[in-house]
Write a protein that holds these residues in place. Structure first.
Motif, PDB file in Angstrom:
ATOM      1  N   UNK A 171       0.824  -1.211   0.000  1.00 58.58           N
ATOM      2  CA  UNK A 171       0.000   0.000   0.000  1.00 58.58           C
ATOM      3  C   UNK A 171       0.857   1.259   0.000  1.00 58.58           C
ATOM      4  N   UNK A 172       2.013   1.194   0.695  1.00 59.05           N
ATOM      5  CA  UNK A 172       2.900   2.348   0.729  1.00 59.05           C
ATOM      6  C   UNK A 172       3.509   2.664  -0.617  1.00 59.05           C
ATOM      7  N   UNK A 173       3.695   1.650  -1.467  1.00 58.33           N
ATOM      8  CA  UNK A 173       4.273   1.889  -2.791  1.00 58.33           C
ATOM      9  C   UNK A 173       3.343   2.690  -3.697  1.00 58.33           C
ATOM     10  N   UNK A 174       2.045   2.684  -3.387  1.00 59.96           N
ATOM     11  CA  UNK A 174       1.093   3.453  -4.201  1.00 59.96           C
ATOM     12  C   UNK A 174       0.584   4.680  -3.447  1.00 59.96           C
ATOM     13  N   UNK A 175       1.261   5.026  -2.339  1.00 61.09           N
ATOM     14  CA  UNK A 175       0.936   6.254  -1.634  1.00 61.09           C
ATOM     15  C   UNK A 175      -0.169   6.152  -0.610  1.00 61.09           C
ATOM     16  N   UNK A 176      -0.535   4.962  -0.184  1.00 65.31           N
ATOM     17  CA  UNK A 176      -1.587   4.782   0.822  1.00 65.31           C
ATOM     18  C   UNK A 176      -0.934   4.592   2.187  1.00 65.31           C
ATOM     19  N   UNK A 177      -1.457   5.272   3.196  1.00 71.90           N
ATOM     20  CA  UNK A 177      -0.908   5.188   4.543  1.00 71.90           C
ATOM     21  C   UNK A 177      -1.083   3.781   5.107  1.00 71.90           C
ATOM     22  N   UNK A 178      -0.178   3.360   5.990  1.00 72.91           N
ATOM     23  CA  UNK A 178      -0.292   2.018   6.589  1.00 72.91           C
ATOM     24  C   UNK A 178      -1.599   1.872   7.370  1.00 72.91           C
ATOM     25  N   UNK A 179      -2.137   0.688   7.350  1.00 71.61           N
ATOM     26  CA  UNK A 179      -3.399   0.368   8.026  1.00 71.61           C
ATOM     27  C   UNK A 179      -3.082  -0.467   9.257  1.00 71.61           C
ATOM     28  N   UNK A 180      -3.682  -0.119  10.370  1.00 68.75           N
ATOM     29  CA  UNK A 180      -3.547  -0.918  11.590  1.00 68.75           C
ATOM     30  C   UNK A 180      -4.599  -2.023  11.538  1.00 68.75           C
TER      31      UNK A 180
END
Length: 331
Positions: A171-180
Motif C-alpha cells: 500500500x505504501x508503494x502506491x501512496x496509501x498510509x499504513x493500516x492498523x
C-alpha cells in the motif's frame, strides 16, 4: 430287489416335489427370501451401529451441556453446581458482548463465505476444462486446506502486520498510509476473512469440480447446438446441475463461520486474541465461549453461549428449508 425308475419323456422336466409342501422350498423361494433380506434388512443392519455411536457421542454432550447451562458452575469445581434456571440465558440476552460477538460472527461469515464460494465456483469452472497439468492444479488447490490453522493464521498475521507487513508495504508503494489491521474493526475482520478464504476456496472448488464432472456431456452439446455461449452454458447448465452441491457448501460454510475460533485467536497475538482485540472488535461467538469458560471460569455461561451457537445453526437451517419450500411452490 428290483427297483423301478420312471424317466421323463424327452423335452419335459422330471417331476419335483409338490408346491407348498412343509419343510421344502424351491430355489425361486430361496432367492426371493435372500433378495428380501438384502433389500430390507441389510441397510438397517449397517446403519444402526452408526446411529448408536452418533447418539452416544453427540446427544449426550448436547444434553449435558444444556444441563450445565442451567447452573452456575466454575471451572475449578465442576462437581459443584448451583441451580439458576434460565438466568444464564437472560443475562446472555442482555450482555452487549454477546450481541457484539454475534454481529462479528455474521459479518466475518458473510465477508469470508460469499467471496470464497464465488472464487471456488470460478476456479472449478476453469479446472473443468481439459488443460495441461490439470492434476497439478487440483492438488495445489488442496494445499491451503491441508495447512494447519495455526500455520496459516501465523503467516497471514505477519503479512498484515502494521509496521513490517507485506500488505502495508504494498500500500505504501502506491501512496496509501499504513493500516492498523488489528486495532480497527473492519480491517481486522477483512484480514481474518482473508485467512478463511485462502484455506477453504480450494476445498470447495474441488467439491464443485466433482459435481460438474457428473453433469452429462450431452447437455452441453445440446446447449452448444442451440447457440448458447460459454457463459450461458455456465449459467443455464452448470449452475442448475450443481445446485445441490452449492447448497451443501453454503450450509458447510455457515457452520464453519459460526464456529470460527482459531483464526481470530492467533491473529490477536496474545491476550487480545481471546477478547477479540482491545475493544472486542473481532471477537466471535467461539472466542466468547472460550473467554467465559477458560478465562472467567464460568462454565455455565460458556455452555449457554454454546447452546446459543447451536440454536443459531438450527435457525439458519429452518430458514433455508422455508426458502426452499417457498421457491418450490412458486415454481
Amino acid at each position: 430287489m428290483a427297483t423301478s425308475t420312471t424317466k421323463a419323456p424327452a423335452g419335459e422336466e422330471p417331476p419335483g416335489p409338490p408346491p407348498g409342501k412343509r419343510g421344502e422350498s424351491t430355489p425361486r423361494r430361496r432367492g426371493a427370501l435372500l433378495h428380501l433380506l438384502d433389500v430390507k434388512g441389510a441397510p438397517y443392519a449397517f446403519v444402526a451401529p452408526f446411529f448408536v455411536v452418533f447418539a452416544a457421542f453427540s446427544f449426550y454432550p448436547l444434553v449435558y451441556t444444556s444441563w450445565i447451562s442451567l447452573h452456575q458452575v466454575e471451572l475449578a469445581t465442576l462437581d459443584v453446581m448451583e441451580w439458576v434456571g434460565f438466568d444464564n440465558y437472560v443475562e446472555l440476552w442482555g450482555d452487549e458482548r454477546f450481541w457484539n460477538a454475534l454481529g462479528n460472527t455474521i459479518t466475518i461469515g458473510v465477508i469470508s463465505t460469499v467471496p470464497q464460494l464465488l472464487m471456488a465456483l470460478g476456479l472449478a469452472h476453469l479446472l473443468n476444462y481439459r488443460m495441461r497439468a490439470s492434476l497439478f492444479f487440483r492438488v495445489a488447490s488442496l494445499v491451503p486446506y491441508a495447512t494447519s490453522v495455526a500455520a496459516a493464521a501465523l503467516v497471514f498475521t505477519m503479512i498484515f502486520e502494521r509496521d513490517f507487513g507485506m500488505i502495508n508495504w504494498a500500500l505504501g508503494t502506491v501512496g496509501i498510509d499504513p493500516v492498523d489491521w488489528e486495532a480497527d474493526k473492519w480491517p481486522a475482520q477483512v484480514a481474518i476473512s482473508t485467512i478463511v478464504i485462502w484455506r477453504w476456496t480450494g476445498y470447495n472448488a474441488l467439491l464443485y469440480l466433482a459435481a460438474m464432472q457428473a453433469i452429462p456431456a450431452d447437455r452441453y452439446e445440446a446447449a452448444s447446438l442451440d447457440g448458447a455461449s460459454r457463459w450461458k452454458q455456465f449459467t443455464h447448465v452448470t449452475i442448475p446441475g450443481i445446485r445441490s452441491t452449492i447448497v451443501f457448501t453454503i450450509v458447510l460454510s455457515t457452520i464453519g463461520a459460526t464456529q470460527l475460533f482459531g483464526e481470530p485467536l492467533i491473529f490477536g497475538q496474545g491476550p487480545n486474541g481471546v477478547t477479540g482485540g482491545a475493544d472486542n472488535q473481532y471477537q466471535t461467538l467461539g472466542l466468547l465461549l472460550y473467554e467465559e469458560g477458560w478465562k472467567n471460569y464460568q462454565m455455565g455461561r460458556s455452555a449457554t453461549v454454546a447452546w446459543a451457537m447451536f440454536l443459531l445453526l438450527v435457525l439458519v437451517f429452518v430458514v433455508q428449508r422455508l426458502i426452499k419450500r417457498l421457491r418450490s411452490r412458486t415454481s
